[in-house]
Enzyme design. Structure first.
Site, PDB file in Angstrom:
ATOM      1  N   HIS A 192      40.089  76.404  58.536  1.00 21.52           N
ATOM      2  CA  HIS A 192      38.950  77.149  58.721  1.00 21.52           C
ATOM      3  C   HIS A 192      38.257  77.406  57.452  1.00 21.52           C
ATOM      4  O   HIS A 192      37.131  77.759  57.433  1.00 21.52           O
ATOM      5  CB  HIS A 192      39.494  78.399  59.502  1.00 21.52           C
ATOM      6  CG  HIS A 192      38.331  79.087  59.902  1.00 21.52           C
ATOM      7  ND1 HIS A 192      37.394  78.782  60.970  1.00 21.52           N
ATOM      8  CD2 HIS A 192      37.847  80.302  59.736  1.00 21.52           C
ATOM      9  CE1 HIS A 192      36.713  79.592  61.313  1.00 21.52           C
ATOM     10  NE2 HIS A 192      36.972  80.758  60.567  1.00 21.52           N
ATOM     11  N   ASN A 200      32.567  75.667  59.798  1.00 18.25           N
ATOM     12  CA  ASN A 200      33.549  76.100  60.787  1.00 18.25           C
ATOM     13  C   ASN A 200      32.697  77.020  61.904  1.00 18.25           C
ATOM     14  O   ASN A 200      33.426  78.046  62.088  1.00 18.25           O
ATOM     15  CB  ASN A 200      34.674  76.946  60.067  1.00 18.25           C
ATOM     16  CG  ASN A 200      35.214  76.247  58.987  1.00 18.25           C
ATOM     17  OD1 ASN A 200      34.921  75.999  57.884  1.00 18.25           O
ATOM     18  ND2 ASN A 200      36.265  75.318  59.517  1.00 18.25           N
ATOM     19  N   SER A 257      31.606  80.477  60.059  1.00 19.61           N
ATOM     20  CA  SER A 257      32.346  81.166  61.023  1.00 19.61           C
ATOM     21  C   SER A 257      31.465  81.981  61.923  1.00 19.61           C
ATOM     22  O   SER A 257      30.429  81.899  62.433  1.00 19.61           O
ATOM     23  CB  SER A 257      33.606  81.791  60.508  1.00 19.61           C
ATOM     24  OG  SER A 257      34.383  82.297  61.644  1.00 19.61           O
TER      25      SER A 257
END
Length: 270
Positions: free
Chosen positions: A242, A121, A97
């Site tokens: 996620h 992700n 992320s």
């Protein structure tokens, strides 16, 4: 695994990290609101083939925060300073992320220090609707309006594995320093295009992984990034969202092990 600390010589910032295994270094950078412990499944699986160094991102875990207003290049510079301070030389680098944004930026800026890069992700050039939504969330967090339940609901489904991971992540989110969280989230919200134009220059083995149920770090983003770089592979994990490194740990670890075996060239490390 005990947390270790180092102090960056130029900034004086404290960096906490976990260090286990031997061999080529693999540096892991988690996402906003989490901490280095989130890489537990990867550390356990990969420590026999490489030295795994999981960093607490600034303002997370035990690491000092960056100044308020810091943007993605400041986080990339922080990562660069940590790699140099640890004396690691060329590293394998994986981020999740926000950590994926840092990893991509580090690779674009420092190809001589990057053996391979993996983005879990990751985000890339959000559309207008997604950009407005994440920037609005960042503005709310900066104002002190922190809603931790909404991301948990977005990140996890209702399977037993996901609920167990959700409980772990909720603990980390609940412990995060809110100022550091706001700074990192704002950088995350504004960083999806910062290094996008430099992706075609990335020549080292590049892996992008996401879940088919992740609405913000989408398979299309993952595929687009892998197509732009010179040696890219995109993986979409079905039935996950996620937090694939926690909810699909075995599958993610298998892909990372394969990625770590992809040959690098001397040219990439010069």
């Amino acid at each position: 695994m005990m947390l270790k600390t180092l102090q960056l010589s130029k900034s004086g910032l404290k960096v906490c990290y976990r260090d286990q295994g031997v061999g080529e270094p693999l540096v892991l950078i988690h996402g906003v609101g989490l901490q280095s412990a989130a890489w537990g499944p990867q550390t356990a699986a990969l420590q026999d083939v490489c030295r795994v160094i999981a960093l607490d991102m600034p303002g997370h875990g035990g690491s000092d925060p960056l100044p308020t207003g810091s943007q993605l290049p400041d986080f990339v510079a922080w990562c660069h300073a940590a790699v140099l301070e640890l004396g690691l030389g060329p590293v394998n680098l994986a981020g999740h992320s926000m950590g994926a944004l840092i990893a991509a930026g580090f690779t674009a800026r420092h190809p001589d220090l990057t053996r391979r890069v993996a983005l879990l992700n990751g985000v890339y050039r959000r559309d207008d609707i997604s950009r407005h939504a994440v920037e609005a969330r960042a503005a709310e967090i900066e104002r002190g309006n922190v809603d931790l339940e909404t991301p948990l609901t977005r990140w996890f489904g209702e399977t037993a594995i996901e609920l167990d991971a959700k409980a772990q992540v909720a603990t980390w989110l609940g412990a995060v320093d809110l100022t550091g969280y706001a700074t990192a989230y704002t950088a995350f919200a504004h960083g999806d295009a910062t290094y996008a134009d430099q992706l075609p220059n990335i020549a080292c083995p590049f892996l992008s992984i996401t879940g088919d149920g992740d609405p913000n770090s989408t398979p299309d983003m993952s595929i687009a990034m892998a197509k732009l770089v010179q040696n890219g592979t995109a993986i979409t994990i079905k039935g996950h969202r996620h937090m694939v490194n926690l909810t699909a740990a075995s599958e993610v670890n298998a892909h990372l092990l394969t990625w770590l075996k992809v040959p690098t060239t001397q040219k990439e490390l010069q």
